[in-house]
Scaffold this motif. Sequence first.
Motif, short mmCIF file in Angstrom:
data_model
loop_
_atom_site.label_atom_id
_atom_site.label_comp_id
_atom_site.label_asym_id
_atom_site.label_seq_id
_atom_site.Cartn_x
_atom_site.Cartn_y
_atom_site.Cartn_z
N THR A 209 0.85 -1.20 0.00
CA THR A 209 0.00 0.00 0.00
C THR A 209 0.88 1.24 0.00
O THR A 209 2.01 1.21 0.46
N PHE B 27 -3.22 3.74 -2.89
CA PHE B 27 -2.87 2.73 -3.89
C PHE B 27 -2.66 1.39 -3.18
O PHE B 27 -1.90 1.31 -2.22
N GLU C 75 -1.85 -2.69 -3.91
CA GLU C 75 -1.49 -3.74 -4.86
C GLU C 75 -1.61 -5.09 -4.15
O GLU C 75 -0.93 -5.34 -3.15
N PRO D 174 -4.41 -17.66 -7.22
CA PRO D 174 -5.71 -17.95 -7.83
C PRO D 174 -6.02 -19.45 -7.88
O PRO D 174 -6.79 -19.89 -8.74
N ARG E 93 -10.35 -14.16 -13.62
CA ARG E 93 -10.46 -12.75 -14.02
C ARG E 93 -11.79 -12.14 -13.56
O ARG E 93 -11.83 -11.03 -13.04
N MET F 125 -11.78 -11.58 -9.84
CA MET F 125 -11.00 -10.39 -9.47
C MET F 125 -11.77 -9.10 -9.82
O MET F 125 -11.67 -8.10 -9.12
N GLY F 126 -12.55 -9.17 -10.90
CA GLY F 126 -13.39 -8.03 -11.27
C GLY F 126 -14.41 -7.74 -10.17
O GLY F 126 -14.61 -6.59 -9.79
N ARG G 264 -12.64 -6.22 -7.18
CA ARG G 264 -12.30 -4.82 -7.43
C ARG G 264 -13.54 -3.92 -7.24
O ARG G 264 -13.46 -2.87 -6.61
N ARG G 265 -14.66 -4.40 -7.76
CA ARG G 265 -15.89 -3.60 -7.64
C ARG G 265 -16.36 -3.53 -6.18
O ARG G 265 -16.81 -2.49 -5.71
N ASP H 216 -7.20 2.84 -5.36
CA ASP H 216 -6.75 2.47 -6.70
C ASP H 216 -6.19 1.05 -6.53
O ASP H 216 -5.12 0.86 -5.95
N ALA I 141 -4.80 -2.57 -7.75
CA ALA I 141 -4.15 -3.36 -8.81
C ALA I 141 -4.02 -4.79 -8.29
O ALA I 141 -3.58 -4.99 -7.15
N ILE I 142 -4.43 -5.75 -9.11
CA ILE I 142 -4.40 -7.14 -8.63
C ILE I 142 -3.46 -7.98 -9.49
O ILE I 142 -3.60 -8.03 -10.72
N ARG I 143 -2.51 -8.59 -8.82
CA ARG I 143 -1.59 -9.52 -9.50
C ARG I 143 -2.03 -10.93 -9.16
O ARG I 143 -2.35 -11.21 -8.00
N LEU I 144 -2.01 -11.79 -10.14
CA LEU I 144 -2.30 -13.21 -9.88
C LEU I 144 -1.00 -13.98 -9.96
O LEU I 144 -0.29 -13.90 -10.97
#
Lengths: 291, 303
Positions: A235, A243, A245, A250, A260, A263-264, A267-268, A278, A280-283
């Motif tokens: 963060t 921010f 991350e 997964p 995907r 993760m959507g 995020r929502r 803000d 950002a998602i890493r898998l």
Amino acid sequence: MTQRQALSQSTGGTARGPALALDAGLLCILLVATPMTGSLTLLGETLRSALLFLRELSDWMTKKKLLAGSLAHYEFGVEKLAQAWTLAIALAMIIAGLWIAGLALDLIVTGESQTTSGGLALAAVTLALVTLRSGLQMLPFAQPKPRAFRFASLLVMQSMITLAALADDPSIALLADSFGAAFVALLMTAAGARLFSTAAVDLVDHPLNRKSEAYIAELLLEAGVEEEELLDLRTRRSGRDIFVELTINPSRAGSFEEARQRMGQLRRALAEQRDDLDVAIRLRAPGADSG
Amino acid sequence: MPGPTRDQKSKEAAVLYTSLADLAVVTILFFFAVFTSSLTLLSEAIRVALMLLVEFYGLFVLRALHRDRLRRFRFGIGKVEQMCNLAIGAALLFSGFWVAHSVVAALLSVQAASTPLGLAAAAVISAVNLLINLLGWLAMAAAARDGDSAIYRAQLRARAVKLAASAIVQIAITIAALAKDPVVATLFDGIGAAFVAGVMVTIGFKMVAECLPDLLDHPLPGETKKEIEAALLSAGIAGEELLRLRTRCSGSLPQVELTLAPAGCASVTDYCRRVTAVENHLKDHLGGADVSVVVDARKPAET
């Protein structure tokens, strides 16, 4: 609500323009009157008003420019730009505060004042205009604390300068003016130091504190991310923006499309809780991290 | 928590000893300011004390850096280093303007040069200051290595500026002290101070201008972005697979965030393998940059 609409609301739409114009007019009166009065208290208040006005103006202009799209090349937002400007204003406030304090001390030690009773009367009337403006801003009650604090501090200065203007004894007038100046110097230095610490922390990519990170972890849990799925959380703060991350394992998802979509949703769900995030998602599969 | 290496300790010692020597000079200045009731000397003491505060702040950050106490800054400590540079640059700028203001004020007040005794005393104090700056710079330069942290490089640069400035002041003030004509004395006193102001403002401005874009999260220059795109192509990522590229810089470390929608990844295992390869490839290409490939988690309409 689109980003543009949200931004337009946060700039106060068109309502902030006239308020800023009024402040600019008042500042012009202060700038003209201050050299004529020779009052140190009024000089301090003029500097304080000018710096606070510059801050408001820069904030408004940055948002206007953002709305017009001329700052779109700042891919991570313009909050750092605002913070850098705040840092400069804070430094100017500290320096101005120390300078006024030095002048007040000099005035007390030497006892040589350049002001006259007429000058002090003019200073009292000019400051009354500023106090009145601040008082009118207080009219819709339940105003935020800083506005109430500014009004209260102006009342203190107003009493000092009125005392100086009405005093028959010049030494009392000098003392009242010096104390008023010392008071505004103290306010400026303290406000400058507070602004400086906030802006500096935001400029250096400081992480969120433990409490805020725990809150984000809680949000993630609510959104269905298990503790063992979260491989890493980075963060940083940038003004009003946060921010985040996330590195997520997964393994629960079979296909990439399924992951995907999940993760959507995540995020929502986070965006619904806090609109300043803000994310950002890493898998990553555990043990397959890069580097 | 790992301790500092021998090399790092020698750097800290160099900065610490020069800062302590500066502290001694400030103490003497304050003492003389109070003793002689000179407001000019007092303002000079305050200016040097402000510079010293920045020096100690730099030392504090350098020590924290060497002791790995800044690990919680998960996006790197480049910005902390740049903030140090900004503080040093701003202090130089401020000092430069202060000195310039003093020169102008002295010229406007049409004051005669200081008394011969005053100039002689100033020459002696200036010589002590020059010696401190020379020894400090030598110690710091001896401890400097390739790849030093930005904070140390900034401290070294500031010390070099101070050394150059104090050398010029020494020459000017010695001529002023030896000159029999008061006009010549005033002229050299003014030239020395104006030169110092000029050097301080120039270097200070340069330092501030260098670190501001990084602190503001300014994107990387266009050619670097082209390099990134070329590296992505060589890693097998086609243009249409790259949905978003966000860049910024944190000190010397570029930070790159890519949103990819790699084609032909049916399973998450395939996806993870591919993006890890891309991240490693970009890191190698950009000299250890902080690269994050993030998943496209937006709704179709948003994309």
